[in-house]
Design an enzyme around this catalytic site. Sequence first.
Site, PDB file in Angstrom:
ATOM      1  N   SER A 151     -84.006 -80.304 -11.291  1.00  0.00           N
ATOM      2  CA  SER A 151     -84.286 -79.909  -9.916  1.00  0.00           C
ATOM      3  C   SER A 151     -83.126 -79.077  -9.377  1.00  0.00           C
ATOM      4  O   SER A 151     -81.987 -79.224  -9.825  1.00  0.00           O
ATOM      5  CB  SER A 151     -84.471 -81.151  -9.030  1.00  0.00           C
ATOM      6  OG  SER A 151     -84.469 -80.807  -7.657  1.00  0.00           O
ATOM      7  N   TYR A 163     -81.312 -89.300  -6.315  1.00  0.00           N
ATOM      8  CA  TYR A 163     -82.148 -88.279  -6.956  1.00  0.00           C
ATOM      9  C   TYR A 163     -81.294 -87.147  -7.539  1.00  0.00           C
ATOM     10  O   TYR A 163     -81.499 -86.725  -8.686  1.00  0.00           O
ATOM     11  CB  TYR A 163     -83.135 -87.727  -5.934  1.00  0.00           C
ATOM     12  CG  TYR A 163     -84.137 -86.735  -6.504  1.00  0.00           C
ATOM     13  CD1 TYR A 163     -85.197 -87.168  -7.284  1.00  0.00           C
ATOM     14  CD2 TYR A 163     -84.015 -85.367  -6.242  1.00  0.00           C
ATOM     15  CE1 TYR A 163     -86.123 -86.271  -7.800  1.00  0.00           C
ATOM     16  CE2 TYR A 163     -84.934 -84.462  -6.754  1.00  0.00           C
ATOM     17  CZ  TYR A 163     -85.977 -84.920  -7.526  1.00  0.00           C
ATOM     18  OH  TYR A 163     -86.888 -84.022  -8.045  1.00  0.00           O
ATOM     19  N   ALA A 165     -78.189 -87.169  -8.488  1.00  0.00           N
ATOM     20  CA  ALA A 165     -77.433 -87.630  -9.651  1.00  0.00           C
ATOM     21  C   ALA A 165     -78.311 -87.708 -10.894  1.00  0.00           C
ATOM     22  O   ALA A 165     -77.879 -87.361 -12.002  1.00  0.00           O
ATOM     23  CB  ALA A 165     -76.814 -88.996  -9.352  1.00  0.00           C
TER      24      ALA A 165
END
Length: 253
Positions: A151, A163, A165
Amino acid sequence: MQIKDKVFVITGGGRGLGLAMARHLAEQGGILALIDLDAGVLDSAVSECRSLGGSAHAFVCDITNEAAVEATFEQIKETCGGVHGLVNNAGLMRDGMLIKVKDGELQAKMGLDQFRSVFDVNVTGTFLCTREAAAIMAVQGEGGVIVNISSVSRAGNMGQTNYSATKASVATMVVTWSGELARHGIRVGGIAPGVIATDMTAQMKPEAVERMVQAVPLRRLGEVEEMAHTLQYIIENDFFTGRIIEMDGGLRI
């Protein structure tokens, strides 16, 4: 690698980006092994892929459970005749600030469960599925390709400690695994999408979507078909490995 008649496992394949990528591979004649927790959405996804000309099979599995993943990939090998590609698409978001303080008083903290649950799906699930798929591919001796969905948030994003990480983790796995698995003819790549138009964004308030659009230089959201096209490029380009394709409309310029 050509897509036709090759077996591709897609986690989180019952809906959203996973289903869009499955549909695209089905149109190219791929054999789909779709993994999800929801049997209902899986059955619908399988029917849709078959209607497009591809062969598709449903596998209900909790990818955070080691024994379940091992058993599922053994089932896939027996049902489909092997594994040639894996798309680690399944993901979980449980956003929140690290701490919340108001008027000098601590109001809330991100819970350990909130942190761990995202890691369990996004990192542990990716690890377990890749380990099993890579083992099958290596023994088959036909090479293969593994694609991690990262992402734009992997660079860090407020409110997404957990998220961000995890998406940084799966991006580093691409580099590590591409080096380890090259001797077996297995390539590993990644896609780092920005904001893509999905059922989730369709349910958001229009003003929230507009704020996201304004942050993108191209002034629009990405389309699921564009994600699927990027996946096809990685699969078919046999000199592509160890790299992440940023599919964010220039969001990180």
